[in-house]
Enzyme design. Structure first.
Site, short mmCIF file in Angstrom:
data_model
loop_
_atom_site.label_atom_id
_atom_site.label_comp_id
_atom_site.label_asym_id
_atom_site.label_seq_id
_atom_site.Cartn_x
_atom_site.Cartn_y
_atom_site.Cartn_z
N THR A 32 21.24 -31.60 -28.15
CA THR A 32 22.26 -31.50 -29.20
C THR A 32 21.73 -30.65 -30.35
OG1 THR A 32 23.15 -33.67 -28.66
CG2 THR A 32 23.62 -32.85 -30.86
N SER A 34 22.32 -26.94 -33.17
CA SER A 34 22.75 -25.56 -33.26
C SER A 34 21.98 -24.65 -32.30
CB SER A 34 22.60 -25.06 -34.71
OG SER A 34 21.27 -25.23 -35.15
N ASP A 85 16.32 -29.00 -25.06
CA ASP A 85 16.79 -29.48 -26.35
C ASP A 85 16.01 -28.81 -27.47
OD1 ASP A 85 18.16 -30.91 -28.27
OD2 ASP A 85 17.47 -32.89 -27.61
N GLY A 86 16.56 -28.83 -28.67
CA GLY A 86 15.89 -28.33 -29.86
C GLY A 86 15.02 -29.41 -30.47
N ALA A 87 14.53 -29.15 -31.67
CA ALA A 87 13.73 -30.15 -32.40
C ALA A 87 13.77 -29.81 -33.88
CB ALA A 87 12.29 -30.14 -31.89
N GLY A 100 17.59 -34.99 -36.26
CA GLY A 100 18.28 -34.45 -37.43
C GLY A 100 19.79 -34.50 -37.26
N GLY A 101 20.23 -34.34 -36.01
CA GLY A 101 21.66 -34.40 -35.72
C GLY A 101 22.12 -35.80 -35.34
N GLU A 107 19.04 -38.47 -26.57
CA GLU A 107 18.07 -37.39 -26.31
C GLU A 107 16.79 -37.95 -25.73
OE1 GLU A 107 19.54 -34.28 -29.80
OE2 GLU A 107 17.87 -35.60 -30.22
N LYS A 125 10.23 -24.32 -37.37
CA LYS A 125 10.08 -25.73 -36.98
C LYS A 125 8.62 -26.07 -36.60
CE LYS A 125 14.69 -26.28 -36.76
NZ LYS A 125 15.37 -26.52 -35.53
#
Ligand code: 5RP
Length: 228
Positions: A32, A34, A85-87, A100-101, A107, A125
């Protein structure tokens, strides 16, 4: 170059990495945020090369379905070959702060259930020591005060994220100023608190591969063997 361009570069690098391994029955785990949203855009272009996805949030599910990508219940499929996934932060051991989201619980489930966890970030990051970004925790609403007091005893400053309800019907508390020099230990301590559903430290199960978009191009890092 803008941060969004970097995020897209990291997402494209992850896609290029997984493409040779995709087959018509592949299921992908999708995170999840951006950065992942760029991945979802790109996945739409190759949606005929895999079966579908398991999703870490309602927001991601909606985006995937808008792209014509089928979303499966994790309980009905084989373990995903890849989770991407992002971080919010990543250190050199590929330990992460996420959430953060607010999607950290699903996740973490997908990261644990998947064979290979690929994290995609821009270089902003990347940190030496985790914890500048406030550490999110998902908490059962009735445990808010109790958990906050325990966090204070652990040396952190809890801040209730007002107005946010997670996809699981819970609240988020962001922990500021926590000493996260030993991420696995802190993750395990937080895991002991009744009412705390999930903490945003991904250290017991860090990423396996990190694609970090920098001014010199996308760099790939592999997880060193774990010793806390
Ligand atoms: C959501 C997350 C995201 O991966 C994290 O917040 C990074 O988001 P973005 O890609 O928008 O910077 O953990 O719960």
């Amino acid at each position: 170059m803008s941060q969004n361009v970097r995020k897209e570069e990291a997402a494209r690098a992850a896609l290029n990495h997984i493409l040779p391994e995709l087959s018509p029955d592949s299921i992908l785990g999708i995170g999840t945020g951006s950065t992942v949203n760029f991945l979802i855009e790109a996945l739409g272009e190759v949606k005929n090369r895999f079966a579908g996805a398991v999703s870490s949030s309602k927001a991601t599910t909606e985006r995937l379905e808008r792209k014509g990508i089928e979303v499966f219940d994790l309980n009905t499929v084989e373990p995903p070959r890849f989770y991407i996934d992002g971080a919010d932060e990543a250190n050199e051991r590929l330990e992460l702060i996420k959430g953060g989201g607010g999607a950290l619980t699903r996740e973490k489930i997908l990261a644990a259930a998947s064979e290979t966890f690929i994290c995609i970030i821009d270089e902003s990051k990347h940190v030496g020591i985790l914890g500048k970004f406030p550490l999110p925790i998902e908490v059962i609403p009735m445990a808010r005060s109790y958990v906050s007091r325990q966090i204070t005893k652990m040396g952190g400053d809890p801040a209730y994220r007002a107005g946010v309800t997670t996809d699981n019907g819970n609240i988020i508390i962001d922990i500021h100023n926590m000493d996260i020099g030993r991420p696995i230990r802190i993750e395990e301590q937080l895991n002991q608190l009744p009412g705390l559903v999930t903490n945003g430290l991904f250290a017991r199960r860090p990423a396996d591969i990190l694609f970090m978009a920098t001014s010199e191009g996308v760099k790939e890092f592999r997880r060193p063997s774990s010793t806390d």
